[in-house]
Design a protein around this motif. Structure first.
Motif, PDB file in Angstrom:
ATOM      1  N   VAL A  47       0.848  -1.186   0.000  1.00 58.10           N
ATOM      2  CA  VAL A  47       0.000   0.000   0.000  1.00 58.10           C
ATOM      3  C   VAL A  47       0.887   1.241   0.000  1.00 58.10           C
ATOM      4  CG1 VAL A  47      -1.729   1.302   1.278  1.00 58.10           C
ATOM      5  CG2 VAL A  47      -1.851  -1.208   1.209  1.00 58.10           C
ATOM      6  N   ASP A  48       0.720   2.104  -1.004  1.00 61.07           N
ATOM      7  CA  ASP A  48       1.502   3.327  -1.118  1.00 61.07           C
ATOM      8  C   ASP A  48       0.733   4.460  -0.433  1.00 61.07           C
ATOM      9  OD1 ASP A  48       2.817   5.696  -1.926  1.00 61.07           O
ATOM     10  OD2 ASP A  48       3.570   4.716  -3.741  1.00 61.07           O
ATOM     11  N   LEU A  49       1.148   4.808   0.768  1.00 57.26           N
ATOM     12  CA  LEU A  49       0.453   5.838   1.533  1.00 57.26           C
ATOM     13  C   LEU A  49       0.615   7.223   0.922  1.00 57.26           C
ATOM     14  CD1 LEU A  49       1.316   4.611   5.153  1.00 57.26           C
ATOM     15  CD2 LEU A  49      -0.843   4.340   3.916  1.00 57.26           C
ATOM     16  N   THR A  50       1.754   7.489   0.300  1.00 56.14           N
ATOM     17  CA  THR A  50       1.963   8.785  -0.345  1.00 56.14           C
ATOM     18  C   THR A  50       0.923   9.032  -1.428  1.00 56.14           C
ATOM     19  OG1 THR A  50       4.329   8.815   0.131  1.00 56.14           O
ATOM     20  CG2 THR A  50       3.578  10.156  -1.716  1.00 56.14           C
ATOM     21  N   ILE A  51       0.621   8.001  -2.225  1.00 54.91           N
ATOM     22  CA  ILE A  51      -0.357   8.132  -3.304  1.00 54.91           C
ATOM     23  C   ILE A  51      -1.765   8.265  -2.735  1.00 54.91           C
ATOM     24  CG2 ILE A  51      -1.395   6.981  -5.295  1.00 54.91           C
ATOM     25  CD1 ILE A  51       1.401   7.974  -5.839  1.00 54.91           C
ATOM     26  N   LEU A  52      -2.113   7.427  -1.757  1.00 50.53           N
ATOM     27  CA  LEU A  52      -3.476   7.430  -1.221  1.00 50.53           C
ATOM     28  C   LEU A  52      -3.767   8.660  -0.374  1.00 50.53           C
ATOM     29  CD1 LEU A  52      -3.968   3.696  -0.113  1.00 50.53           C
ATOM     30  CD2 LEU A  52      -4.782   4.810  -2.208  1.00 50.53           C
ATOM     31  N   GLY A  53      -2.793   9.094   0.414  1.00 50.89           N
ATOM     32  CA  GLY A  53      -3.026  10.178   1.368  1.00 50.89           C
ATOM     33  C   GLY A  53      -2.645  11.524   0.794  1.00 50.89           C
ATOM     34  N   LYS A  54      -3.424  12.038  -0.153  1.00 49.44           N
ATOM     35  CA  LYS A  54      -3.102  13.329  -0.750  1.00 49.44           C
ATOM     36  C   LYS A  54      -3.179  14.453   0.279  1.00 49.44           C
ATOM     37  CE  LYS A  54      -4.393  12.328  -5.536  1.00 49.44           C
ATOM     38  NZ  LYS A  54      -5.183  12.787  -6.715  1.00 49.44           N
ATOM     39  N   SER A  55      -4.127  14.362   1.204  1.00 47.95           N
ATOM     40  CA  SER A  55      -4.276  15.389   2.240  1.00 47.95           C
ATOM     41  C   SER A  55      -3.451  15.074   3.478  1.00 47.95           C
ATOM     42  CB  SER A  55      -5.749  15.540   2.627  1.00 47.95           C
ATOM     43  OG  SER A  55      -6.527  15.927   1.522  1.00 47.95           O
ATOM     44  N   ASP A  56      -3.407  13.804   3.871  1.00 52.96           N
ATOM     45  CA  ASP A  56      -2.644  13.381   5.048  1.00 52.96           C
ATOM     46  C   ASP A  56      -2.608  11.866   5.070  1.00 52.96           C
ATOM     47  OD1 ASP A  56      -1.155  13.641   7.350  1.00 52.96           O
ATOM     48  OD2 ASP A  56      -2.850  14.042   8.681  1.00 52.96           O
ATOM     49  N   TRP A  57      -1.622  11.311   5.736  1.00 50.24           N
ATOM     50  CA  TRP A  57      -1.581   9.884   6.023  1.00 50.24           C
ATOM     51  C   TRP A  57      -0.820   9.681   7.327  1.00 50.24           C
ATOM     52  CZ3 TRP A  57       3.183   7.951   6.765  1.00 50.24           C
ATOM     53  CH2 TRP A  57       4.267   8.484   6.059  1.00 50.24           C
ATOM     54  N   ILE A  58      -0.999   8.507   7.910  1.00 49.16           N
ATOM     55  CA  ILE A  58      -0.329   8.188   9.169  1.00 49.16           C
ATOM     56  C   ILE A  58      -0.053   6.690   9.197  1.00 49.16           C
ATOM     57  CG2 ILE A  58      -2.457   7.790  10.479  1.00 49.16           C
ATOM     58  CD1 ILE A  58      -1.151   9.350  12.815  1.00 49.16           C
ATOM     59  N   HIS A  59       1.087   6.300   9.796  1.00 48.68           N
ATOM     60  CA  HIS A  59       1.429   4.888   9.971  1.00 48.68           C
ATOM     61  C   HIS A  59       1.902   4.680  11.397  1.00 48.68           C
ATOM     62  CE1 HIS A  59       4.016   1.292  10.013  1.00 48.68           C
ATOM     63  NE2 HIS A  59       3.154   0.827   9.124  1.00 48.68           N
ATOM     64  N   TRP A  60       1.462   3.564  11.983  1.00 48.38           N
ATOM     65  CA  TRP A  60       1.821   3.260  13.360  1.00 48.38           C
ATOM     66  C   TRP A  60       2.715   2.009  13.437  1.00 48.38           C
ATOM     67  CZ3 TRP A  60      -3.388   4.544  12.204  1.00 48.38           C
ATOM     68  CH2 TRP A  60      -3.846   5.732  12.775  1.00 48.38           C
ATOM     69  N   GLY A  61       3.696   2.039  14.370  1.00 49.51           N
ATOM     70  CA  GLY A  61       4.423   0.830  14.735  1.00 49.51           C
ATOM     71  C   GLY A  61       5.657   0.514  13.926  1.00 49.51           C
TER      72      GLY A  61
END
Length: 530
Positions: A47-61
């Motif tokens: 899963v590419d968070l940069t592509i999906l989260g145009k407004s913001d993204w977060i990853h835990w752990g």
């Protein structure tokens, strides 16, 4: 009877008005929208968070249970999680998720490729309760947004709930995800908008049902990431300086090659500009984004690159620290593990300091010869705190304001990326030796030492680093400036953060040798001070 009829009529009118008002209120409340859908995430997918989260993204752990990474250069719109449930619920990190996560525009870790790490919530006591899990919030207003939440479960069925703070739409609730043991996770896609601005969407992901069998007692839900976007959002370009390294040093007059890597995820990069502070050095229209900064004089600089895309959105890189130095001075350094005990009076023949004896502001120093090592100044905005379990015990017998200590393991620390301490010691053409005792937990430290006249190269080191435990070090610096009236500046701060909540750097003590000779301390013993 006339009065009674009038009363009944008035009551009917009031009732009718209330009905109209209530109906209007219900219509207004219903102006929000909240819908959701669950989809499995394929095993082995990335899963590419940069592509999906145009407004913001977060990853835990990523490293620990409190590691948090998010989209850099944009306002944080997704909160960190809080622990849900009753009794004793503990959150742990794990590293065997069935799919991975990638990003290129993160903070504090810039880029990660296909990490399978996440966090899980465990109901420790009472052991058979349900409801343990995670809760977090994100921005909500009259703009329609799409939030994707990546979750999982072990020997459990999870319950996903999403609720708008103004109650303007019915909550979304789903219990689709179930694994009898370990298994793949899924993504909840929530489309929503509130009736008014200044609202929030609350997400709750909890243990709803335990699977039968031996794994029932350890049944849990997991959380990995979330991504937020809005319609027609322009994902700003990402840019990072690839040269020079951070920090870097060059001899004056310097010719410094600057290189940047930039990409846009929903368009094209139109240019990359290079800056020293706010001064624009140059601009490049196409890749490779290289520029030579020529004739750079003696100085201490912070260089950035700014990329702009075809939609007009721009984003700047993290700064790279650059020293341009001259000649005439000397500065060399080493780093080593500290001893279990240090006598500051013996080691600090010219001066010594200790921080944190009783409180976070406690500052003790050598009682003769005058103070030469400064008190610290905090770097960053976080609070300085005191601690009492340092590896090295420090003793002294000639102190101010505390005359003596038989061996204290106290010190000070500061949490957060980029936060730390700075201090200074005198410098001139006389040779001196300064020792600085530091440490860290869940972080990588950057130690910098440089002369105020920049008459030689700085000493730079980032070897103090620990992902999961404490680390300690003593830096020994031998130095002399090219002229009188100078100083040696020390900056010790967090370069990388592995534990988002608790990662820190520590400072305990410093000693100085060399320079003008000090006399022996004199203490008045009689009459006694009352």
């Amino acid at each position: 009877m006339r009065h009674q009829s009038s009363f009944l009529f008035q009551r009917r009118v009031v009732a009718g008005l209330l009905a109209v008002l209530l109906a209007g209120g219900i219509n207004r409340l219903a102006a929000g929208t909240l819908t959701g859908a669950f989809s499995p995430v394929a095993t082995g997918s990335n899963v590419d968070l940069t592509i999906l989260g145009k407004s913001d993204w977060i990853h835990w752990g990523l490293y620990t249970a409190t590691s948090l990474n998010r989209k850099s250069g944009v306002p944080a719109q997704i909160s960190d999680f809080s622990v849900a449930g009753t009794g004793e619920v503990y959150v742990y990190q794990y590293a065997n998720n069935f799919n991975g996560y990638t990003w290129y525009d993160g903070w504090p870790v810039v880029s990660v490729t296909n990490t399978s790490n996440g966090v899980w919530a465990y109901q420790a006591y009472p052991p058979n309760l349900l409801g343990a899990g995670f809760q977090f919030t994100t921005t909500a207003d009259t703009t329609q947004r799409v939030l994707q939440v990546f979750v999982g479960s072990f020997a459990a069925r999870g319950k996903f709930q999403a609720t708008l703070s103004d109650g303007s739409a019915s909550p979304y609730v789903d219990t689709s995800l179930f694994n009898s043991g370990n298994g793949p996770g899924g993504v909840y896609t929530v489309t929503y908008k509130a009736n008014t601005n200044g609202q929030s969407l609350t997400v709750l992901w909890t243990l709803y049902q335990r699977a039968a069998g031996s794994n029932s007692i350890t049944a849990n839900v997991t959380l990995q990431a979330a991504a937020l976007t809005v319609s027609n959002a322009d994902n700003p370009p990402w840019v990072t300086l690839t040269a020079p390294s951070n920090p870097a040093d060059f001899q004056a007059p310097a010719s410094i090659p600057l290189s940047a890597s930039a990409q846009d995820f929903d368009g094209t990069v139109t240019n990359v500009a290079f800056y020293s502070g706010t001064k624009k050095l140059g601009q490049v229209a196409s890749s490779p984004y290289n520029f030579t900064w020529s004739g750079v004089p003696l100085g201490h600089y912070f260089v950035t690159a700014t990329a702009t895309d075809n939609g007009g959105a721009s984003r700047s890189s993290d700064p790279v620290e650059v020293f341009v130095y001259g000649t005439g001075g000397s500065l060399s350094g080493t780093v080593a593990a500290p001893p279990a005990a240090v006598d500051l009076t013996t080691e600090g023949t010219s001066d010594w300091t200790h921080w944190g004896l009783a409180t976070n502001t406690s500052f003790d120093w050598k009682g003769s010869g005058g103070r030469q090592i400064s008190n610290f100044a905090a770097v960053g905005t976080n609070a300085v705190q005191q601690y009492g379990d340092n590896f090295t015990a420090f003793s002294w017998s000639d102190g101010i304001p505390t005359l003596s200590s038989p061996g204290t393991t106290t010190g000070i620390f500061i949490t957060g990326l980029g936060n730390g301490f700075s201090l200074s010691a005198p410098a001139d053409t006389t040779s001196r030796t300064l020792r600085v005792y530091v440490g860290g937990y869940g972080a990588q430290g950057l130690f910098e030492a440089y002369l105020s006249d920049l008459s030689t190269a700085p000493y730079l080191d980032n070897s103090v680093s620990s992902t999961y435990c404490n680390d300690y070090a003593v830096y020994t610096l031998d130095y002399a400036a090219a002229s009188a009236g100078q100083s040696l500046t020390i900056v010790y701060r967090t370069l990388n953060l592995f534990d988002y909540d608790y990662g820190n750097v520590t400072l305990q003590s410093a000693t100085l040798q060399g320079g003008p000779a000090n006399g022996l301390p004199v203490y008045l013993l009689n009459p006694t001070l009352i």
